[in-house]
Motif scaffolding. Sequence first.
Motif: not given
Length: 88
Positions: A17-44
């Motif tokens: 909570p002390t680190m929220r609203n600094n874009g960390i969540g968006k960065i985490l999501i983008k990194l996880l989405e890159e990892e998800a591409k390895l599985f070739h599934y169309p929907t997250i």
Amino acid sequence: MDEEQADLELAHLIINPTMRNNGIGKILIKLLEEEAKLFHYPTIYMRVNPQNEQAINCYLKCNYILDQALIEHFENKWTWLKKIQKTN
């Protein structure tokens, strides 16, 4: 990862909570989405407590959309969001 349904679910993503609203969540999501591409599934999918408006807003800003069919299927216990990922 759900091989039978051919989709992925990101779950239990928590930012201090002390680190929220600094874009960390968006960065985490983008990194996880890159990892998800390895599985070739169309929907997250994302499953979020309906009271967690801050998380829902973060996912909406990352281009996830509400999945009303799943919300209704689970009787509003969860807010479900999804994103169709581009596979290369």
